[in-house]
Scaffold this motif. Structure first.
Motif, PDB file in Angstrom:
ATOM      1  N   UNK A  62       0.862  -1.180   0.000  1.00  0.00           N
ATOM      2  CA  UNK A  62       0.000   0.000   0.000  1.00  0.00           C
ATOM      3  C   UNK A  62       0.898   1.229   0.000  1.00  0.00           C
ATOM      4  N   UNK A  63       0.653   2.141  -0.922  1.00  0.00           N
ATOM      5  CA  UNK A  63       1.385   3.403  -0.985  1.00  0.00           C
ATOM      6  C   UNK A  63       0.609   4.445  -0.190  1.00  0.00           C
ATOM      7  N   UNK A  64       1.297   5.054   0.744  1.00  0.00           N
ATOM      8  CA  UNK A  64       0.678   6.128   1.500  1.00  0.00           C
ATOM      9  C   UNK A  64       1.032   6.038   2.967  1.00  0.00           C
ATOM     10  N   UNK A  65       1.091   7.155   3.591  1.00  0.00           N
ATOM     11  CA  UNK A  65       0.889   8.472   3.013  1.00  0.00           C
ATOM     12  C   UNK A  65       2.099   8.950   2.206  1.00  0.00           C
ATOM     13  N   UNK A  66       1.800   9.877   1.314  1.00  0.00           N
ATOM     14  CA  UNK A  66       2.819  10.596   0.549  1.00  0.00           C
ATOM     15  C   UNK A  66       2.669  12.061   0.954  1.00  0.00           C
ATOM     16  N   UNK A 100       5.281  -7.111  -6.623  1.00  0.00           N
ATOM     17  CA  UNK A 100       4.482  -7.189  -7.841  1.00  0.00           C
ATOM     18  C   UNK A 100       3.300  -6.226  -7.903  1.00  0.00           C
ATOM     19  N   UNK A 101       2.766  -5.824  -6.757  1.00  0.00           N
ATOM     20  CA  UNK A 101       1.528  -5.045  -6.770  1.00  0.00           C
ATOM     21  C   UNK A 101       1.575  -3.942  -5.730  1.00  0.00           C
ATOM     22  N   UNK A 102       1.147  -2.740  -6.149  1.00  0.00           N
ATOM     23  CA  UNK A 102       1.033  -1.590  -5.250  1.00  0.00           C
ATOM     24  C   UNK A 102      -0.377  -1.022  -5.414  1.00  0.00           C
ATOM     25  N   UNK A 103      -1.027  -0.736  -4.290  1.00  0.00           N
ATOM     26  CA  UNK A 103      -2.338  -0.092  -4.315  1.00  0.00           C
ATOM     27  C   UNK A 103      -2.235   1.260  -3.630  1.00  0.00           C
ATOM     28  N   UNK A 104      -3.130   2.160  -4.016  1.00  0.00           N
ATOM     29  CA  UNK A 104      -3.131   3.505  -3.438  1.00  0.00           C
ATOM     30  C   UNK A 104      -4.549   4.061  -3.480  1.00  0.00           C
ATOM     31  N   UNK A 105      -4.846   4.918  -2.532  1.00  0.00           N
ATOM     32  CA  UNK A 105      -6.075   5.685  -2.533  1.00  0.00           C
ATOM     33  C   UNK A 105      -5.652   7.137  -2.682  1.00  0.00           C
ATOM     34  N   UNK A 106      -5.958   7.728  -3.819  1.00  0.00           N
ATOM     35  CA  UNK A 106      -5.502   9.094  -4.055  1.00  0.00           C
ATOM     36  C   UNK A 106      -6.020   9.649  -5.366  1.00  0.00           C
ATOM     37  N   UNK A 107      -5.595  10.846  -5.667  1.00  0.00           N
ATOM     38  CA  UNK A 107      -6.028  11.573  -6.862  1.00  0.00           C
ATOM     39  C   UNK A 107      -5.563  10.854  -8.127  1.00  0.00           C
ATOM     40  N   UNK A 108      -6.498  10.313  -8.922  1.00  0.00           N
ATOM     41  CA  UNK A 108      -6.111   9.598 -10.139  1.00  0.00           C
ATOM     42  C   UNK A 108      -5.272  10.444 -11.093  1.00  0.00           C
ATOM     43  N   UNK A 109      -5.569  11.729 -11.199  1.00  0.00           N
ATOM     44  CA  UNK A 109      -4.810  12.592 -12.107  1.00  0.00           C
ATOM     45  C   UNK A 109      -3.342  12.670 -11.696  1.00  0.00           C
ATOM     46  N   UNK A 110      -3.060  12.585 -10.409  1.00  0.00           N
ATOM     47  CA  UNK A 110      -1.670  12.650  -9.950  1.00  0.00           C
ATOM     48  C   UNK A 110      -0.999  11.288 -10.053  1.00  0.00           C
ATOM     49  N   UNK A 111      -1.672  10.223  -9.643  1.00  0.00           N
ATOM     50  CA  UNK A 111      -1.044   8.905  -9.590  1.00  0.00           C
ATOM     51  C   UNK A 111      -0.936   8.205 -10.940  1.00  0.00           C
ATOM     52  N   UNK A 112      -1.681   8.646 -11.940  1.00  0.00           N
ATOM     53  CA  UNK A 112      -1.570   7.997 -13.248  1.00  0.00           C
ATOM     54  C   UNK A 112      -0.194   8.199 -13.875  1.00  0.00           C
ATOM     55  N   UNK A 114     -12.717   5.803  -8.713  1.00  0.00           N
ATOM     56  CA  UNK A 114     -11.429   6.107  -9.340  1.00  0.00           C
ATOM     57  C   UNK A 114     -10.271   6.334  -8.376  1.00  0.00           C
ATOM     58  N   UNK A 115     -10.449   6.914  -7.180  1.00  0.00           N
ATOM     59  CA  UNK A 115      -9.290   7.097  -6.302  1.00  0.00           C
ATOM     60  C   UNK A 115      -8.653   5.786  -5.818  1.00  0.00           C
ATOM     61  N   UNK A 116      -9.382   4.667  -5.844  1.00  0.00           N
ATOM     62  CA  UNK A 116      -8.847   3.366  -5.448  1.00  0.00           C
ATOM     63  C   UNK A 116      -8.134   2.782  -6.672  1.00  0.00           C
ATOM     64  N   UNK A 117      -6.786   2.756  -6.614  1.00  0.00           N
ATOM     65  CA  UNK A 117      -5.990   2.434  -7.787  1.00  0.00           C
ATOM     66  C   UNK A 117      -4.945   1.354  -7.494  1.00  0.00           C
ATOM     67  N   UNK A 118      -4.429   0.772  -8.568  1.00  0.00           N
ATOM     68  CA  UNK A 118      -3.416  -0.268  -8.428  1.00  0.00           C
ATOM     69  C   UNK A 118      -2.387  -0.151  -9.551  1.00  0.00           C
ATOM     70  N   UNK A 119      -1.210  -0.673  -9.264  1.00  0.00           N
ATOM     71  CA  UNK A 119      -0.106  -0.692 -10.217  1.00  0.00           C
ATOM     72  C   UNK A 119       0.580  -2.044 -10.110  1.00  0.00           C
ATOM     73  N   UNK A 120       0.750  -2.719 -11.238  1.00  0.00           N
ATOM     74  CA  UNK A 120       1.479  -3.985 -11.257  1.00  0.00           C
ATOM     75  C   UNK A 120       2.939  -3.680 -11.560  1.00  0.00           C
ATOM     76  N   UNK A 121       3.848  -4.192 -10.708  1.00  0.00           N
ATOM     77  CA  UNK A 121       5.297  -4.003 -10.865  1.00  0.00           C
ATOM     78  C   UNK A 121       5.958  -5.342 -11.097  1.00  0.00           C
TER      79      UNK A 121
END
Length: 193
Positions: free
Chosen positions: A96-100, A129-141, A162-169
């Motif tokens: 989980x990413x946060x806080x930033x 492999x996986x990171x999730x974040x709750x935050x502004x989609x415009x910033x995290x994209x 949309x603020x609930x996001x994920x990234x595969x690494x």
């Protein structure tokens, strides 16, 4: 242009991290923001991964508007934290990413972006492999995050859309185990936020 030294948080950085979080998340009538309490509580759990608690330390660079003896010189000005979460029912390890956070006087200078990239790069180097974040989609994209629902991931915050996001690494590893769908389980300190 100002520059920063990016590195994992050390024990001596705790007061500086608390100050960055306190200033960045300050709200009227709140003595200690929830984000400060969250990070303090996470440090005492199995979810804490010290190599993934990243700080940006101001080093002055060639910013002539900040004298070398200024309060921020050599101090923590930015922070990004990755902590362990799991995707159930598979028990798939994720982060989980946060806080930033960035000190308000240093915002909009690239410190936030730099410290998040440092945390994500460190996670990829560790084989995460996986990171999730709750935050502004415009910033995290900018980092490659997309709606977590596309991966079939849910959480207590998935109803926010949309603020609930994920990234595969990393995104292009052949033969890597696919990320399973499921409920992302956070450690207990997150329930206080």
């Amino acid at each position: 242009m100002t520059t920063a030294r990016l590195r994992p948080e050390g024990p001596a950085d705790v007061p500086g991290v608390r100050r960055v979080l306190g200033e960045a998340f300050a709200r009227p009538g709140v003595a200690v923001p929830d984000e400060v309490t969250l990070v303090d509580a996470l440090r005492d759990t199995d979810a804490w991964l010290p190599e993934l608690a990243m700080v940006a330390e101001f080093d002055g660079g060639d910013d002539d508007s900040i004298p070398e003896d200024a309060e921020t010189f050599g101090q923590v000005v930015g922070y990004a934290l990755l902590t362990r979460v799991r995707v159930d029912p598979a028990g798939f390890p994720a982060l989980a990413l946060g806080p930033v956070a960035v000190r308000p006087a240093r915002q909009r200078r690239g410190y936030g972006t730099a410290v998040v990239w440092a945390a994500l790069d460190a996670a990829a180097e560790l084989g995460e492999r996986l990171v999730v974040v709750l935050g502004d989609p415009a910033w995290y994209e900018r980092f490659g995050f997309a709606p977590a629902s596309k991966l079939g991931l849910t959480s207590p915050w998935s109803g926010l859309g949309a603020p609930w996001q994920a990234l595969v690494l990393p995104p292009d590893v052949s033969g890597a185990e696919p990320v399973p769908p499921g409920e992302v389980r956070y450690p207990p300190p997150w329930s206080q936020v």
